[in-house]
Scaffold this active site. Structure first.
Site, PDB file in Angstrom:
ATOM      1  N   TYR A   1      -2.510  -2.434 -10.719  1.00 17.67           N
ATOM      2  CA  TYR A   1      -2.468  -2.388  -9.091  1.00 17.67           C
ATOM      3  C   TYR A   1      -1.598  -3.448  -8.394  1.00 17.67           C
ATOM      4  O   TYR A   1      -0.589  -3.399  -7.727  1.00 17.67           O
ATOM      5  CB  TYR A   1      -3.831  -2.360  -8.677  1.00 17.67           C
ATOM      6  CG  TYR A   1      -3.886  -2.372  -7.283  1.00 17.67           C
ATOM      7  CD1 TYR A   1      -3.817  -1.223  -6.396  1.00 17.67           C
ATOM      8  CD2 TYR A   1      -4.293  -3.504  -6.461  1.00 17.67           C
ATOM      9  CE1 TYR A   1      -3.884  -1.238  -5.023  1.00 17.67           C
ATOM     10  CE2 TYR A   1      -4.494  -3.695  -5.086  1.00 17.67           C
ATOM     11  CZ  TYR A   1      -4.112  -2.503  -4.444  1.00 17.67           C
ATOM     12  OH  TYR A   1      -4.232  -2.601  -3.043  1.00 17.67           O
TER      13      TYR A   1
ATOM     14  N   LYS B   1       0.326   3.498  -3.004  1.00 19.15           N
ATOM     15  CA  LYS B   1      -0.764   4.327  -2.945  1.00 19.15           C
ATOM     16  C   LYS B   1      -0.347   5.744  -3.152  1.00 19.15           C
ATOM     17  O   LYS B   1      -0.994   6.753  -3.701  1.00 19.15           O
ATOM     18  CB  LYS B   1      -1.725   3.929  -1.982  1.00 19.15           C
ATOM     19  CG  LYS B   1      -2.167   2.617  -2.222  1.00 19.15           C
ATOM     20  CD  LYS B   1      -3.235   2.220  -1.183  1.00 19.15           C
ATOM     21  CE  LYS B   1      -4.071   0.537  -1.411  1.00 19.15           C
ATOM     22  NZ  LYS B   1      -4.115  -0.138  -0.381  1.00 19.15           N
TER      23      LYS B   1
ATOM     24  N   SER C   1       0.920  -1.298   0.068  1.00 18.70           N
ATOM     25  CA  SER C   1      -0.091  -0.091   0.042  1.00 18.70           C
ATOM     26  C   SER C   1       0.884   1.134  -0.093  1.00 18.70           C
ATOM     27  O   SER C   1       0.225   2.324  -0.310  1.00 18.70           O
ATOM     28  CB  SER C   1      -0.968   0.035   1.174  1.00 18.70           C
ATOM     29  OG  SER C   1      -1.994  -0.710   0.997  1.00 18.70           O
TER      30      SER C   1
ATOM     31  N   VAL D   1       1.161  -3.731   3.800  1.00 16.23           N
ATOM     32  CA  VAL D   1       0.856  -5.155   4.206  1.00 16.23           C
ATOM     33  C   VAL D   1       2.085  -5.922   4.381  1.00 16.23           C
ATOM     34  O   VAL D   1       2.149  -6.985   5.013  1.00 16.23           O
ATOM     35  CB  VAL D   1      -0.186  -6.096   4.073  1.00 16.23           C
ATOM     36  CG1 VAL D   1      -1.337  -5.498   4.429  1.00 16.23           C
ATOM     37  CG2 VAL D   1      -0.360  -6.286   2.535  1.00 16.23           C
TER      38      VAL D   1
ATOM     39  N   TYR E   1      -4.417   3.633   7.665  1.00 14.47           N
ATOM     40  CA  TYR E   1      -5.786   3.036   7.628  1.00 14.47           C
ATOM     41  C   TYR E   1      -6.639   3.588   8.783  1.00 14.47           C
ATOM     42  O   TYR E   1      -6.337   4.833   9.265  1.00 14.47           O
ATOM     43  CB  TYR E   1      -5.738   1.481   7.734  1.00 14.47           C
ATOM     44  CG  TYR E   1      -4.637   0.820   6.802  1.00 14.47           C
ATOM     45  CD1 TYR E   1      -4.758   1.299   5.265  1.00 14.47           C
ATOM     46  CD2 TYR E   1      -3.680   0.289   7.289  1.00 14.47           C
ATOM     47  CE1 TYR E   1      -3.707   0.594   4.478  1.00 14.47           C
ATOM     48  CE2 TYR E   1      -2.772  -0.217   6.426  1.00 14.47           C
ATOM     49  CZ  TYR E   1      -2.760  -0.155   5.198  1.00 14.47           C
ATOM     50  OH  TYR E   1      -1.672  -0.555   4.318  1.00 14.47           O
TER      51      TYR E   1
HETATM   52  N1  LIG Z   1      -2.622  -2.710   2.967  1.00 15.46           N
HETATM   53  C1  LIG Z   1      -1.952  -2.879   1.597  1.00 15.46           C
HETATM   54  O1  LIG Z   1      -0.887  -3.122   1.735  1.00 15.46           O
HETATM   55  C2  LIG Z   1      -2.879  -3.655   0.842  1.00 15.46           C
HETATM   56  C3  LIG Z   1      -1.990  -4.041  -0.661  1.00 15.46           C
HETATM   57  C4  LIG Z   1      -2.110  -5.391  -0.889  1.00 15.46           C
HETATM   58  N2  LIG Z   1      -1.439  -5.485  -2.115  1.00 15.46           N
HETATM   59  C5  LIG Z   1      -3.760  -5.417  -1.314  1.00 15.46           C
HETATM   60  O2  LIG Z   1      -4.432  -4.883  -2.100  1.00 15.46           O
HETATM   61  O3  LIG Z   1      -4.384  -6.010  -0.623  1.00 15.46           O
END
Ligand SMILES: NC(=O)CC[C@H](N)C(=O)O
Length: 302
Positions: free
Chosen positions: A187, A64, A61, A256, A238
């Site tokens: 993505y 992003k 993430s 994550v 988050y």
């Molecule tokens: N929180 C994350 O890092 C989410 C990214 C992960 N690739 C997903 O889409 O679930």
């Protein structure tokens, strides 16, 4: 400073035992949960690292932040914020249930639904070209031309990313995304960009200096560097962003895989890695390390 950082890592490493590896992307469950490392790069040119950071882990993430910058550079604020909001959400990062309600506009670009919309807005005629533009921005921010993809993680998420696929189709129904399959490919690939703690620290430093890298190149327009750091404060961790803002007070974005990108305006960039996650998907050791560091060095921007 080096000894001080080593001390902090030693203090917080055992907390990894309270966390859990992300296993919904099978390849991520191969990471060592006891790992904890940190790199710091200051605006005065000092470089420090401590703990054990692997040579590469995936951005997940954290990407992003990069795609938001690029989409804003490509399309402008009006076009981007017509499709994705600016408000934090109390829901988990991969929550789908609000997408059932019209108008299907994701609350912000730091949750998966919002990031899918943002990725769909990145210009380029093929997925390859669009990924190349994302990689180029990461490389220039990190000042590391060797950054590329971790294909094992990419294939792993591509094979198991059912929830993200569902989300993308919901978004398509509301007209928020056009080419669903291309968006998903992009993505999954952006999430699999492999970086180190040093790379993250250098990227954080670029944001701390309002978009200018060490080479003096204005990689990101100043106004966008400000804007993404604001999103990092309000939504970067988050549904734990409020608590993190109070206890650390540093613009930060987690992923994550266990990485966290942090940027202290006009002071330093910080990269942290610790793959054992709390129930909200943030690195247990990494979050404690940043809170401790902020407290000791007075890094809160508030
Ligand atoms: N929180 C994350 O890092 C989410 C990214 C992960 N690739 C997903 O889409 O679930």
């Amino acid at each position: 400073m080096k000894d001080f950082l080593e001390e902090l890592v030693k203090q917080y490493r055992p907390s990894a035992g309270e966390g859990k590896l992300a296993d919904y992307i099978p390849e991520l469950s191969a990471q060592d949960p006891t790992t904890l490392g940190i790199s710091v790069r200051t605006c005065d040119g000092e470089i420090y690292s401590a703990g054990n950071c692997p040579e590469r882990f995936t951005m997940q993430s954290i990407s992003k932040v990069i795609t938001l910058i690029l989409a804003l550079m490509d399309q402008g604020e009006k076009a981007v914020f017509e499709r994705v909001g600016m408000e934090p959400t109390g829901d988990p990062f991969n929550s789908i249930y609000k997408l059932e309600q019209a108008p299907g506009k994701p609350l912000n670009p730091m949750i998966n639904a919002g990031a899918l919309v943002v990725s769909s807005l990145i210009k380029g005629s093929t997925v390859e070209e669009r990924l190349g533009r994302i990689l180029s921005l990461v490389q220039r921010m990190a000042e590391n031309p060797n950054i590329g993809l971790d294909y094992a993680v990419y294939y792993s998420e591509r094979a198991t990313g059912f929830r993200n696929r569902s989300m993308a189709y919901f978004l398509k129904e509301f007209g928020m995304i056009e080419d669903v399959e291309a968006t998903l490919e992009l993505y999954f690939q952006q999430c699999s960009i492999a970086i180190s703690c040093d790379d993250l620290a250098q990227m954080g430093l670029c944001l701390a200096r309002l978009g200018e890298n060490d080479a003096g190149e204005q990689v990101i327009p100043r106004e966008l560097a400000r804007l993404v750091k604001t999103f990092m404060v309000t939504c970067g961790m988050y549904n734990a962003s409020g608590e993190f803002a109070i206890l650390a007070g540093i613009p930060a974005k987690s992923g994550v895989s266990g990485g966290i990108l942090a940027s202290v305006p006009e002071r330093m960039g910080i990269g942290v890695f610790g793959p054992a996650l709390d129930e909200k998907g943030n690195s247990v050791g990494g979050v404690r390390l940043l809170k401790g560091l902020s407290r000791e060095l007075n890094l809160s921007i508030f």
